[in-house]
Design a protein around this motif. Structure first.
Motif, PDB file in Angstrom:
ATOM      1  N   MET A 422       1.015  -1.150  -0.179  1.00 28.25           N
ATOM      2  CA  MET A 422      -0.009   0.134  -0.259  1.00 28.25           C
ATOM      3  C   MET A 422       0.596   1.375  -0.115  1.00 28.25           C
ATOM      4  O   MET A 422       1.353   1.262   0.492  1.00 28.25           O
ATOM      5  CB  MET A 422      -0.788  -0.158   1.280  1.00 28.25           C
ATOM      6  CG  MET A 422      -2.005  -0.865   1.522  1.00 28.25           C
ATOM      7  SD  MET A 422      -3.392  -0.584  -0.271  1.00 28.25           S
ATOM      8  CE  MET A 422      -4.354  -1.844   0.044  1.00 28.25           C
ATOM      9  N   LEU A 423       0.116   2.322  -1.049  1.00 31.06           N
ATOM     10  CA  LEU A 423       0.832   3.388  -0.895  1.00 31.06           C
ATOM     11  C   LEU A 423      -0.425   4.777  -0.486  1.00 31.06           C
ATOM     12  O   LEU A 423      -1.414   4.531  -0.913  1.00 31.06           O
ATOM     13  CB  LEU A 423       1.391   3.919  -2.368  1.00 31.06           C
ATOM     14  CG  LEU A 423       1.801   5.739  -2.584  1.00 31.06           C
ATOM     15  CD1 LEU A 423       2.681   5.749  -1.744  1.00 31.06           C
ATOM     16  CD2 LEU A 423       1.728   5.565  -3.858  1.00 31.06           C
ATOM     17  N   HIS A 424      -0.100   5.356   0.401  1.00 27.46           N
ATOM     18  CA  HIS A 424      -0.749   6.432   1.521  1.00 27.46           C
ATOM     19  C   HIS A 424       0.198   7.398   0.885  1.00 27.46           C
ATOM     20  O   HIS A 424       1.118   7.888   1.367  1.00 27.46           O
ATOM     21  CB  HIS A 424      -0.528   6.186   3.221  1.00 27.46           C
ATOM     22  CG  HIS A 424      -1.375   4.675   3.466  1.00 27.46           C
ATOM     23  ND1 HIS A 424      -2.570   4.858   4.036  1.00 27.46           N
ATOM     24  CD2 HIS A 424      -1.189   3.185   2.928  1.00 27.46           C
ATOM     25  CE1 HIS A 424      -2.584   3.980   4.252  1.00 27.46           C
ATOM     26  NE2 HIS A 424      -2.355   3.013   2.912  1.00 27.46           N
ATOM     27  N   ALA A 425      -0.846   9.060   0.321  1.00 27.87           N
ATOM     28  CA  ALA A 425      -0.761   9.982   0.059  1.00 27.87           C
ATOM     29  C   ALA A 425      -1.498  10.980   1.605  1.00 27.87           C
ATOM     30  O   ALA A 425      -2.980  10.433   1.928  1.00 27.87           O
ATOM     31  CB  ALA A 425      -0.705  10.438  -0.656  1.00 27.87           C
ATOM     32  N   TRP A 426      -0.767  11.483   2.535  1.00 28.34           N
ATOM     33  CA  TRP A 426      -1.708  12.520   3.660  1.00 28.34           C
ATOM     34  C   TRP A 426      -0.935  13.097   4.031  1.00 28.34           C
ATOM     35  O   TRP A 426      -0.469  13.939   3.240  1.00 28.34           O
ATOM     36  CB  TRP A 426      -1.386  11.159   5.116  1.00 28.34           C
ATOM     37  CG  TRP A 426      -0.381  10.750   5.089  1.00 28.34           C
ATOM     38  CD1 TRP A 426       0.589   9.376   4.549  1.00 28.34           C
ATOM     39  CD2 TRP A 426       0.941  11.236   6.187  1.00 28.34           C
ATOM     40  NE1 TRP A 426       2.005   9.563   4.838  1.00 28.34           N
ATOM     41  CE2 TRP A 426       1.941   9.940   6.196  1.00 28.34           C
ATOM     42  CE3 TRP A 426       0.827  11.811   7.633  1.00 28.34           C
ATOM     43  CZ2 TRP A 426       2.917   9.894   6.730  1.00 28.34           C
ATOM     44  CZ3 TRP A 426       1.958  12.078   8.271  1.00 28.34           C
ATOM     45  CH2 TRP A 426       2.792  10.689   7.984  1.00 28.34           C
ATOM     46  N   ARG A 427      -1.616  14.043   4.574  1.00 30.92           N
ATOM     47  CA  ARG A 427      -1.330  15.858   5.462  1.00 30.92           C
ATOM     48  C   ARG A 427      -1.410  15.634   6.799  1.00 30.92           C
ATOM     49  O   ARG A 427      -2.088  14.558   7.389  1.00 30.92           O
ATOM     50  CB  ARG A 427      -1.527  16.337   4.483  1.00 30.92           C
ATOM     51  CG  ARG A 427      -3.477  16.680   5.294  1.00 30.92           C
ATOM     52  CD  ARG A 427      -4.423  18.118   4.520  1.00 30.92           C
ATOM     53  NE  ARG A 427      -3.762  18.916   4.689  1.00 30.92           N
ATOM     54  CZ  ARG A 427      -4.049  20.034   4.383  1.00 30.92           C
ATOM     55  NH1 ARG A 427      -4.911  20.327   3.098  1.00 30.92           N
ATOM     56  NH2 ARG A 427      -3.475  21.796   4.600  1.00 30.92           N
ATOM     57  N   TRP A 428      -0.197  16.635   7.136  1.00 26.72           N
ATOM     58  CA  TRP A 428      -0.225  16.786   8.345  1.00 26.72           C
ATOM     59  C   TRP A 428      -0.260  18.097   8.883  1.00 26.72           C
ATOM     60  O   TRP A 428       0.341  19.343   8.177  1.00 26.72           O
ATOM     61  CB  TRP A 428       1.437  16.551   8.510  1.00 26.72           C
ATOM     62  CG  TRP A 428       1.924  16.745  10.498  1.00 26.72           C
ATOM     63  CD1 TRP A 428       0.706  16.082  11.554  1.00 26.72           C
ATOM     64  CD2 TRP A 428       2.968  17.225  10.769  1.00 26.72           C
ATOM     65  NE1 TRP A 428       1.410  17.350  12.531  1.00 26.72           N
ATOM     66  CE2 TRP A 428       3.000  17.813  12.540  1.00 26.72           C
ATOM     67  CE3 TRP A 428       3.957  17.553  10.174  1.00 26.72           C
ATOM     68  CZ2 TRP A 428       3.797  18.919  12.847  1.00 26.72           C
ATOM     69  CZ3 TRP A 428       5.620  18.289  11.075  1.00 26.72           C
ATOM     70  CH2 TRP A 428       4.739  18.578  12.326  1.00 26.72           C
ATOM     71  N   ASP A 429      -0.844  18.628   9.611  1.00 24.69           N
ATOM     72  CA  ASP A 429      -1.303  19.897  10.026  1.00 24.69           C
ATOM     73  C   ASP A 429      -0.791  20.283  11.624  1.00 24.69           C
ATOM     74  O   ASP A 429      -1.050  19.235  12.429  1.00 24.69           O
ATOM     75  CB  ASP A 429      -3.088  20.350   9.653  1.00 24.69           C
ATOM     76  CG  ASP A 429      -2.836  20.207   8.377  1.00 24.69           C
ATOM     77  OD1 ASP A 429      -2.766  21.071   7.233  1.00 24.69           O
ATOM     78  OD2 ASP A 429      -3.589  19.493   8.407  1.00 24.69           O
ATOM     79  N   TRP A 430       0.132  21.460  11.876  1.00 29.10           N
ATOM     80  CA  TRP A 430       0.594  21.292  12.954  1.00 29.10           C
ATOM     81  C   TRP A 430       0.465  22.911  13.367  1.00 29.10           C
ATOM     82  O   TRP A 430       1.085  23.964  12.584  1.00 29.10           O
ATOM     83  CB  TRP A 430       2.247  21.524  12.351  1.00 29.10           C
ATOM     84  CG  TRP A 430       2.655  21.621  13.954  1.00 29.10           C
ATOM     85  CD1 TRP A 430       2.663  20.664  15.664  1.00 29.10           C
ATOM     86  CD2 TRP A 430       4.298  22.038  14.368  1.00 29.10           C
ATOM     87  NE1 TRP A 430       4.053  20.509  16.208  1.00 29.10           N
ATOM     88  CE2 TRP A 430       4.724  21.368  15.165  1.00 29.10           C
ATOM     89  CE3 TRP A 430       5.250  22.333  13.095  1.00 29.10           C
ATOM     90  CZ2 TRP A 430       5.677  22.418  15.645  1.00 29.10           C
ATOM     91  CZ3 TRP A 430       5.848  23.035  13.754  1.00 29.10           C
ATOM     92  CH2 TRP A 430       6.504  22.771  15.377  1.00 29.10           C
ATOM     93  N   THR A 431       0.025  23.147  14.038  1.00 24.45           N
ATOM     94  CA  THR A 431      -0.087  24.475  15.219  1.00 24.45           C
ATOM     95  C   THR A 431       0.239  24.324  16.290  1.00 24.45           C
ATOM     96  O   THR A 431       0.201  24.134  17.653  1.00 24.45           O
ATOM     97  CB  THR A 431      -1.913  24.898  15.122  1.00 24.45           C
ATOM     98  OG1 THR A 431      -2.479  24.821  13.626  1.00 24.45           O
ATOM     99  CG2 THR A 431      -1.682  26.217  15.689  1.00 24.45           C
ATOM    100  N   PRO A 432       1.621  25.472  16.405  1.00 23.61           N
ATOM    101  CA  PRO A 432       2.260  25.504  17.546  1.00 23.61           C
ATOM    102  C   PRO A 432       1.613  26.242  18.543  1.00 23.61           C
ATOM    103  O   PRO A 432       0.758  27.487  17.500  1.00 23.61           O
ATOM    104  CB  PRO A 432       3.658  26.115  17.142  1.00 23.61           C
ATOM    105  CG  PRO A 432       3.966  25.638  15.637  1.00 23.61           C
ATOM    106  CD  PRO A 432       2.992  25.463  14.998  1.00 23.61           C
ATOM    107  N   ASN A 433       1.816  26.226  19.825  1.00 21.28           N
ATOM    108  CA  ASN A 433       0.436  27.554  20.343  1.00 21.28           C
ATOM    109  C   ASN A 433      -0.836  27.356  20.435  1.00 21.28           C
ATOM    110  O   ASN A 433      -0.417  28.546  20.940  1.00 21.28           O
ATOM    111  CB  ASN A 433       1.318  29.199  19.946  1.00 21.28           C
ATOM    112  CG  ASN A 433       2.761  29.153  19.711  1.00 21.28           C
ATOM    113  OD1 ASN A 433       3.732  28.201  21.030  1.00 21.28           O
ATOM    114  ND2 ASN A 433       2.937  29.982  18.968  1.00 21.28           N
ATOM    115  N   ALA A 434      -0.675  25.958  20.293  1.00 19.29           N
ATOM    116  CA  ALA A 434      -2.078  25.579  20.077  1.00 19.29           C
ATOM    117  C   ALA A 434      -2.438  25.541  22.029  1.00 19.29           C
ATOM    118  O   ALA A 434      -1.870  25.405  23.004  1.00 19.29           O
ATOM    119  CB  ALA A 434      -2.651  24.980  19.326  1.00 19.29           C
ATOM    120  N   ALA A 435      -4.113  25.322  21.968  1.00 15.10           N
ATOM    121  CA  ALA A 435      -4.176  25.651  23.593  1.00 15.10           C
ATOM    122  C   ALA A 435      -3.636  23.854  23.725  1.00 15.10           C
ATOM    123  O   ALA A 435      -4.245  24.025  24.950  1.00 15.10           O
ATOM    124  CB  ALA A 435      -5.808  25.283  23.643  1.00 15.10           C
TER     125      ALA A 435
END
Length: 441
Positions: A422-435
């Motif tokens: 299996m090949l997966h395409a994926w995204r990572w969303d990262w927000t520093p200083n979040a609560a």
């Protein structure tokens, strides 16, 4: 402050053959181009055909944003090849073309150019190949261009005979400049120091990490480290900070090093699985992607370790939707400022390979070796045959409390797993200083 982190599957693609390497193109304007390589051992069926053959396939994809109901990956080309152990793009264009390097089970290093088609698509065309040795497998390759410097383009390749080869590329032809016996068993990995490309690193199944200086020749390594307790199978020089090196091993540890002092690593991080590949983020210097065989894919934040804290690097994100050995992983340089499409065929955790739950844990494995398995529950306890395992569960990751002045970012990644092909395409969303941090999905 804590970090907010989320991973999301965009698309899953069945490669049919066992998938072990993926690479996004680093050359503009082709940051949306992805390649995936496969490795399949075809066992002989009779005494006259007892020798196994190793076959593979090379896939070429384009990432497109055409709408929320359209899968973002479009297959442009597939090419049957010898089994593929590693793929790496040259970081800079050569003769105004992107060039892909391929390490094959035939002992060859092969090069392909990325060509634009008449109808706007791209395709790979064979450029050159050279055999690094008979009766051996080419296991890894690296380009000297990691800091986007095309003034001295060379490659390094390691093989199953324990040898390391350095090659030059001139007018489209590969030439072996030097080759030497570096390790007692398989040399799983070789890599350049991107800051001083006369320096090389290699890791082998003899549990040794070694350094080499091409100016003084390969008769004696500049250092030999036995800090890893099992085979060394991943090395990546940081393109952002001089002297910084990341290594991974079957011993399930990620070590960060300062190349000026190889007696003791800067940090040691247990990953819960053999670390087959490590990739520094192309622009964010503290982020490190790890493919951890039987423990999924993880993103480490290495800032405190690199600043001398000496502690383990925290995991800021994990991608856990594969159901087999995690081998190939890479970051794309493509910007995801606009919302990325989500395929209607989003990945869900599959049923366990073992009836009744539990995990099939691979005790020792590589794309070229046999393996032993045992059944474990979620806590890692051995499950005897005939005993029903408890249902699997996914626990939320811990809340992190690390300060960071990094901006929010959204990253596009690809990963592949072996036995489920299996090949997966994926995204990572990262927000520093979040609560607070949301658990990965």
């Amino acid at each position: 402050m804590a970090w907010k982190s989320r991973t999301r599957s965009l698309q899953v693609f069945d490669t049919e053959l066992s998938a072990d390497t993926v690479e996004w193109c680093p050359v503009s304007p082709h940051h949306n181009i992805l390649v995936c390589g496969t490795y399949q051992l075809q066992k002989g069926t009779g005494e006259e055909d007892a020798t196994p053959s190793r076959t593979g396939r090379l896939y070429l994809f384009e990432f497109r944003r055409e709408g929320p109901m359209s899968p973002p990956l479009t297959e442009l080309q597939r090419m049957d090849t010898a089994a593929i152990l590693d793929l790496k793009w040259c970081h800079v264009p050569l003769s105004e073309q992107a060039v892909l390097g391929l390490a094959a089970a035939t002992g060859e290093l092969q090069l392909y150019t990325l060509s634009d088609g008449q109808e706007g698509g791209c395709s790979l065309q064979s450029l050159s190949s050279v055999e690094v040795g008979v009766d051996r497998l080419a296991l890894s390759l690296d380009w000297s261009t990691g800091r986007m410097d095309g003034s001295d383009v060379r490659l390094v390749c390691s093989d199953s005979a324990g040898c390391v080869s350095v090659l030059s590329l001139a007018e489209g032809a590969l030439t072996v400049l030097s080759q030497w016996k570096a390790h007692d068993f398989e040399a799983w990995i070789s890599a350049f120091s991107y800051w001083d490309t006369q320096l090389l690193y290699s890791g082998g199944d003899d549990c040794k990490l070694k350094g080499w200086d091409l100016r003084v020749g390969p008769s004696c390594p500049t250092f030999t480290s036995k800090r890893h307790s099992m085979g060394v199978c991943s090395i990546h020089s940081s393109p952002h900070r001089e002297h910084i090196l990341a290594t991974g091993s079957y011993d399930e540890q990620v070590l960060l090093w300062d190349g000026r002092n190889m007696r003791q690593p800067l940090s040691e991080t247990p990953m819960g699985g053999g670390v087959w590949r490590l990739k520094w983020h192309p622009s964010h210097q503290h982020l490190l992607l790890a493919a951890c065989m039987h423990n999924d894919f993880h993103i480490l934040h290495c800032q405190q370790a690199l600043e001398g804290s000496g502690g383990a690097c925290p995991i800021v994100a994990s991608y856990i939707l594969h159901n087999s050995l995690a081998y190939g992983a890479d970051w794309s340089r493509l910007s995801l400022e606009e919302p990325a499409p989500c395929s209607p065929l989003t990945a869900e955790p599959k049923e366990s390979l073992a009836e009744g739950g539990g995990h099939v844990r691979i005790q020792y494995e590589s794309p070229t070796a046999s393996f032993d398995t045992s059944l474990e529950d979620d806590a890692g306890r051995y499950i005897p045959e005939g005993i029903t395992a408890p249902a699997a569960s996914v626990a939320a990751g811990p809340t992190l409390s690390l300060d960071s002045d990094s901006p929010s970012l959204s990253c596009l990644l690809a990963s592949c797993s072996f036995y489920d092909h299996m090949l997966h395409a994926w995204r990572w969303d990262w927000t520093p200083n979040a609560a607070q941090q949301e658990p990965d999905q």
